[in-house]
Design a protein around this motif. Structure first.
Motif, PDB file in Angstrom:
ATOM      1  N   LEU A 168      36.432  27.024  -5.461  1.00 35.72           N
ATOM      2  CA  LEU A 168      36.335  28.531  -5.047  1.00 35.72           C
ATOM      3  C   LEU A 168      35.645  28.849  -5.338  1.00 35.72           C
ATOM      4  O   LEU A 168      34.585  30.573  -5.524  1.00 35.72           O
ATOM      5  CB  LEU A 168      37.465  28.961  -5.080  1.00 35.72           C
ATOM      6  N   TYR A 169      34.864  28.893  -7.166  1.00 34.27           N
ATOM      7  CA  TYR A 169      33.854  29.601  -8.025  1.00 34.27           C
ATOM      8  C   TYR A 169      32.808  29.187  -7.947  1.00 34.27           C
ATOM      9  O   TYR A 169      32.259  29.803  -8.896  1.00 34.27           O
ATOM     10  CB  TYR A 169      34.759  29.658  -9.589  1.00 34.27           C
ATOM     11  N   CYS A 170      32.439  27.705  -7.301  1.00 34.03           N
ATOM     12  CA  CYS A 170      31.264  27.009  -8.256  1.00 34.03           C
ATOM     13  C   CYS A 170      30.096  28.034  -6.956  1.00 34.03           C
ATOM     14  O   CYS A 170      30.118  27.059  -6.011  1.00 34.03           O
ATOM     15  CB  CYS A 170      31.129  26.040  -7.857  1.00 34.03           C
ATOM     16  N   GLY A 171      29.148  27.895  -7.309  1.00 29.37           N
ATOM     17  CA  GLY A 171      28.325  28.747  -6.124  1.00 29.37           C
ATOM     18  C   GLY A 171      27.429  27.110  -5.943  1.00 29.37           C
ATOM     19  O   GLY A 171      26.368  27.152  -4.661  1.00 29.37           O
ATOM     20  N   LEU A 214      23.104  14.906 -19.218  1.00 25.41           N
ATOM     21  CA  LEU A 214      23.051  14.547 -17.156  1.00 25.41           C
ATOM     22  C   LEU A 214      23.928  15.486 -16.309  1.00 25.41           C
ATOM     23  O   LEU A 214      24.622  14.974 -17.008  1.00 25.41           O
ATOM     24  CB  LEU A 214      22.457  13.494 -17.543  1.00 25.41           C
ATOM     25  N   GLN A 215      23.277  16.838 -16.286  1.00 24.12           N
ATOM     26  CA  GLN A 215      24.632  17.430 -15.497  1.00 24.12           C
ATOM     27  C   GLN A 215      24.075  17.322 -14.115  1.00 24.12           C
ATOM     28  O   GLN A 215      23.317  17.531 -13.727  1.00 24.12           O
ATOM     29  CB  GLN A 215      24.938  18.944 -16.053  1.00 24.12           C
ATOM     30  N   GLY A 216      24.923  17.194 -13.576  1.00 22.80           N
ATOM     31  CA  GLY A 216      25.498  17.351 -11.764  1.00 22.80           C
ATOM     32  C   GLY A 216      26.606  17.994 -10.773  1.00 22.80           C
ATOM     33  O   GLY A 216      27.102  17.375 -11.279  1.00 22.80           O
ATOM     34  N   LEU A 238      33.978  17.142 -19.313  1.00 25.68           N
ATOM     35  CA  LEU A 238      34.123  17.350 -17.993  1.00 25.68           C
ATOM     36  C   LEU A 238      35.801  17.965 -18.578  1.00 25.68           C
ATOM     37  O   LEU A 238      36.606  18.690 -18.724  1.00 25.68           O
ATOM     38  CB  LEU A 238      35.390  16.057 -17.655  1.00 25.68           C
ATOM     39  N   ARG A 239      34.891  20.072 -17.932  1.00 22.25           N
ATOM     40  CA  ARG A 239      36.377  20.598 -17.830  1.00 22.25           C
ATOM     41  C   ARG A 239      37.316  20.826 -17.535  1.00 22.25           C
ATOM     42  O   ARG A 239      37.438  20.326 -16.376  1.00 22.25           O
ATOM     43  CB  ARG A 239      35.519  22.010 -17.955  1.00 22.25           C
ATOM     44  N   HIS A 240      38.085  20.997 -18.318  1.00 24.34           N
ATOM     45  CA  HIS A 240      39.674  20.657 -17.329  1.00 24.34           C
ATOM     46  C   HIS A 240      39.483  22.038 -17.035  1.00 24.34           C
ATOM     47  O   HIS A 240      40.748  21.424 -15.692  1.00 24.34           O
ATOM     48  CB  HIS A 240      40.721  20.581 -18.760  1.00 24.34           C
ATOM     49  N   GLU A 241      39.149  22.945 -16.586  1.00 26.11           N
ATOM     50  CA  GLU A 241      38.762  24.537 -16.186  1.00 26.11           C
ATOM     51  C   GLU A 241      40.311  25.047 -16.246  1.00 26.11           C
ATOM     52  O   GLU A 241      39.950  26.124 -16.148  1.00 26.11           O
ATOM     53  CB  GLU A 241      39.197  23.540 -14.574  1.00 26.11           C
ATOM     54  N   THR A 242      41.685  24.680 -16.349  1.00 26.22           N
ATOM     55  CA  THR A 242      42.939  25.113 -16.597  1.00 26.22           C
ATOM     56  C   THR A 242      43.778  24.698 -16.519  1.00 26.22           C
ATOM     57  O   THR A 242      43.734  22.861 -16.388  1.00 26.22           O
ATOM     58  CB  THR A 242      43.353  26.116 -15.166  1.00 26.22           C
ATOM     59  N   PHE A 295      36.644  25.746 -20.529  1.00 26.42           N
ATOM     60  CA  PHE A 295      37.903  26.069 -19.229  1.00 26.42           C
ATOM     61  C   PHE A 295      36.514  27.269 -19.137  1.00 26.42           C
ATOM     62  O   PHE A 295      36.362  28.228 -20.289  1.00 26.42           O
ATOM     63  CB  PHE A 295      38.915  26.507 -19.692  1.00 26.42           C
ATOM     64  N   MET A 296      36.950  27.761 -17.955  1.00 27.18           N
ATOM     65  CA  MET A 296      35.973  29.742 -18.127  1.00 27.18           C
ATOM     66  C   MET A 296      36.845  30.555 -18.263  1.00 27.18           C
ATOM     67  O   MET A 296      38.254  30.858 -18.463  1.00 27.18           O
ATOM     68  CB  MET A 296      35.913  29.790 -16.084  1.00 27.18           C
ATOM     69  N   VAL A 297      36.569  31.702 -18.916  1.00 26.66           N
ATOM     70  CA  VAL A 297      37.079  31.881 -19.211  1.00 26.66           C
ATOM     71  C   VAL A 297      37.074  33.456 -18.449  1.00 26.66           C
ATOM     72  O   VAL A 297      36.243  33.990 -17.833  1.00 26.66           O
ATOM     73  CB  VAL A 297      36.656  32.633 -20.864  1.00 26.66           C
ATOM     74  N   GLY A 344      33.161  29.703 -21.582  1.00 25.12           N
ATOM     75  CA  GLY A 344      31.797  30.775 -21.177  1.00 25.12           C
ATOM     76  C   GLY A 344      32.804  31.126 -20.206  1.00 25.12           C
ATOM     77  O   GLY A 344      34.096  31.116 -19.337  1.00 25.12           O
ATOM     78  N   PRO A 345      32.607  32.721 -19.981  1.00 25.33           N
ATOM     79  CA  PRO A 345      33.133  32.992 -18.306  1.00 25.33           C
ATOM     80  C   PRO A 345      33.025  33.079 -17.502  1.00 25.33           C
ATOM     81  O   PRO A 345      31.779  32.195 -17.446  1.00 25.33           O
ATOM     82  CB  PRO A 345      31.947  34.512 -19.549  1.00 25.33           C
ATOM     83  N   PHE A 346      33.712  33.262 -16.853  1.00 28.34           N
ATOM     84  CA  PHE A 346      33.826  32.935 -15.416  1.00 28.34           C
ATOM     85  C   PHE A 346      32.826  34.655 -14.751  1.00 28.34           C
ATOM     86  O   PHE A 346      32.810  35.316 -15.081  1.00 28.34           O
ATOM     87  CB  PHE A 346      35.203  33.119 -14.603  1.00 28.34           C
ATOM     88  N   ILE A 347      31.565  33.597 -13.558  1.00 25.54           N
ATOM     89  CA  ILE A 347      30.953  34.748 -13.409  1.00 25.54           C
ATOM     90  C   ILE A 347      30.589  35.032 -12.156  1.00 25.54           C
ATOM     91  O   ILE A 347      30.434  33.384 -11.620  1.00 25.54           O
ATOM     92  CB  ILE A 347      29.315  35.035 -14.146  1.00 25.54           C
ATOM     93  N   PRO A 348      30.957  36.080 -11.106  1.00 28.19           N
ATOM     94  CA  PRO A 348      31.279  35.472  -9.813  1.00 28.19           C
ATOM     95  C   PRO A 348      29.546  35.394  -9.016  1.00 28.19           C
ATOM     96  O   PRO A 348      29.148  35.422  -9.605  1.00 28.19           O
ATOM     97  CB  PRO A 348      31.568  36.780  -9.066  1.00 28.19           C
ATOM     98  N   GLU A 378      22.853  27.083  -8.998  1.00 27.87           N
ATOM     99  CA  GLU A 378      23.194  28.117  -9.819  1.00 27.87           C
ATOM    100  C   GLU A 378      25.015  27.977  -8.875  1.00 27.87           C
ATOM    101  O   GLU A 378      24.980  28.351  -8.849  1.00 27.87           O
ATOM    102  CB  GLU A 378      22.099  28.734  -8.849  1.00 27.87           C
ATOM    103  N   LEU A 379      25.479  28.099 -10.138  1.00 27.34           N
ATOM    104  CA  LEU A 379      26.549  27.588 -10.709  1.00 27.34           C
ATOM    105  C   LEU A 379      27.266  28.911 -10.188  1.00 27.34           C
ATOM    106  O   LEU A 379      28.663  29.266  -9.684  1.00 27.34           O
ATOM    107  CB  LEU A 379      27.465  27.154 -11.738  1.00 27.34           C
ATOM    108  N   TYR A 380      26.429  30.487 -10.772  1.00 28.24           N
ATOM    109  CA  TYR A 380      27.294  31.657 -10.941  1.00 28.24           C
ATOM    110  C   TYR A 380      25.544  33.005 -10.359  1.00 28.24           C
ATOM    111  O   TYR A 380      24.783  32.467 -11.031  1.00 28.24           O
ATOM    112  CB  TYR A 380      27.984  31.959 -11.987  1.00 28.24           C
ATOM    113  N   ASP A 381      25.566  34.008 -10.485  1.00 27.54           N
ATOM    114  CA  ASP A 381      24.267  34.914 -10.340  1.00 27.54           C
ATOM    115  C   ASP A 381      24.483  35.120 -11.579  1.00 27.54           C
ATOM    116  O   ASP A 381      24.347  35.224 -12.970  1.00 27.54           O
ATOM    117  CB  ASP A 381      25.249  35.890  -9.736  1.00 27.54           C
TER     118      ASP A 381
END
Ligand code: 5AD
Length: 348
Positions: free
Chosen positions: A68-71, A106-108, A160-164, A201-203, A231-235, A307-310
């Motif tokens: 839901l968070y990812c661009g 290599l990220q994707g 592989l971020r566990h995200e939460t 995880f995102m902060v 790193g911070p969550f950015i909408p 662009e994962l975030y703005d």
């Protein structure tokens, strides 16, 4: 009480989950300063003033997931999709090698067209052409057999971020075709196979509470990853979370200091997202205990598409400019980016 917890963390590298929650919920400027000081001094004992650098190559923004968070989520039809060729990726590595990079990430997105065979071929080529370099993959959830093939092809590390670490929170951030259980089992598999593994995880992600963060910290303490990306969550404007608040610099740097004290030898990047929410975010990350930066090596013409975030920074510059800019930024705060694979160093 909070100062007692900080002292306990410094000596034991461990707190109870409730204590982590208290440390997070009860933070103030004094606590942040003391934590940062302790984090920097323990990191200096292990890494001196060296900052490790990783060349980030964003190989595809095609993704079958719909976080839901990812661009670059599947449902974002305004995202213009691309996939780099093997030749383009090797070209980025060559450019990076000449600039002193000795790790390529290599990220994707989870791109079904990038089969194990294709990625293994790319990993083999990189390891053949640049034998003194480490290859890090950050390509999401895969079967254990796939992780094994990629490892056998020469990949050294996997992010592989566990995200939460809270299963209910995980479900709120991810649609039902993803699962907390699968994510955690991927992380376990990666570690068993022998990768240097990074979680993270995102902060400030939506619905994150101090209790969630406490679970993240306990997870990091127990899993003992080689690396941890926070790193911070950015909408992002084209996602369901477009109106949610971003995470803060203060909370991110506070957590960087805590993670450094939990695991003194850990590799901890000052992320692009941190540099995006504040002009000196990455410097402040280093000064709170981070020891890695990950400038972009992707071809300039695809950068704004990943662009994962703005408002992501560094989408217009050439790789050499990014590298120079970071060199200067690190030097200005008394640190030095070194030409090195940047493997974790043991503590104690
Ligand atoms: N803000 C900040 N970080 C994000 N990521 C994905 N979307 C966002 C966002 N909107 C992070 C996730 C993922 C990593 C590659 O980028 O944590 O694991």
């Amino acid at each position: 009480k909070i100062m007692n917890l900080i002292d306990k963390l410094e000596t034991m590298h461990s707190l109870d989950t409730e204590e982590y929650a208290y440390l997070v919920a009860g933070r103030d400027d004094d606590a942040a300063e003391v934590l940062a000081h302790k984090a920097v001094s323990i990191r200096k004992k292990i890494y001196g003033n060296a900052v490790f650098v990783r060349g980030l190559i964003e190989i595809s923004n095609v993704c079958k997931n719909n976080c839901l968070y990812c661009g670059i989520r599947r449902s974002n039809s305004s995202c213009s999709r691309y996939r780099l060729t093997q030749e383009q990726i090797l070209g980025c590595c060559q450019e990076g090698y000449d600039l002193g990079f000795r790790t390529f990430v290599l990220q994707g997105g989870e791109d079904p067209a990038l089969t194990d065979e294709i990625i293994c071929g790319i990993v083999r080529q990189i390891k053949m052409n640049f034998p003194d370099c480490a290859v890090t993959l950050s390509l999401g959830e895969k079967l254990r057999e796939s992780y094994q093939s990629l490892f056998d092809a020469g990949a050294d590390r996997y992010l592989l971020r566990h995200e939460t670490a809270n299963p209910q929170h995980y479900e709120k951030l991810h649609p039902s075709d993803m699962s907390y259980f699968n994510r955690m089992s991927c992380l376990g598999n990666l570690k068993e196979i022998g990768y240097q593994v990074g979680c993270g995880f995102m902060v400030g992600s939506p619905w994150q509470t101090p209790d969630c963060i406490a679970e993240d910290l306990k997870f990091i303490e127990q899993f003992q990853p080689a690396m941890c990306g926070i790193g911070p969550f950015i909408p992002h404007g084209a996602t369901p979370f477009k109106n949610q608040a971003a995470g803060t610099l203060e909370m991110t740097t506070y957590l960087l200091s805590i993670i450094r004290l939990i695991s003194p030898g850990i590799l901890l990047p000052a992320t692009t997202a941190l540099g995006t929410i504040h002009p000196t975010g990455r410097e402040q990350g280093i000064l709170a205990g981070a020891n890695v930066v990950m400038p972009n090596l992707s071809p300039v013409n695809v950068r704004s598409k990943y662009e994962l975030y703005d408002h992501k920074i560094c989408t217009g510059e050439e790789s050499a400019e990014c590298r120079n800019c970071l060199n200067n930024r690190m030097q200005a705060i008394g640190y030095e980016i070194i030409t090195d694979r940047g493997d974790p160093r043991p503590y104690g």
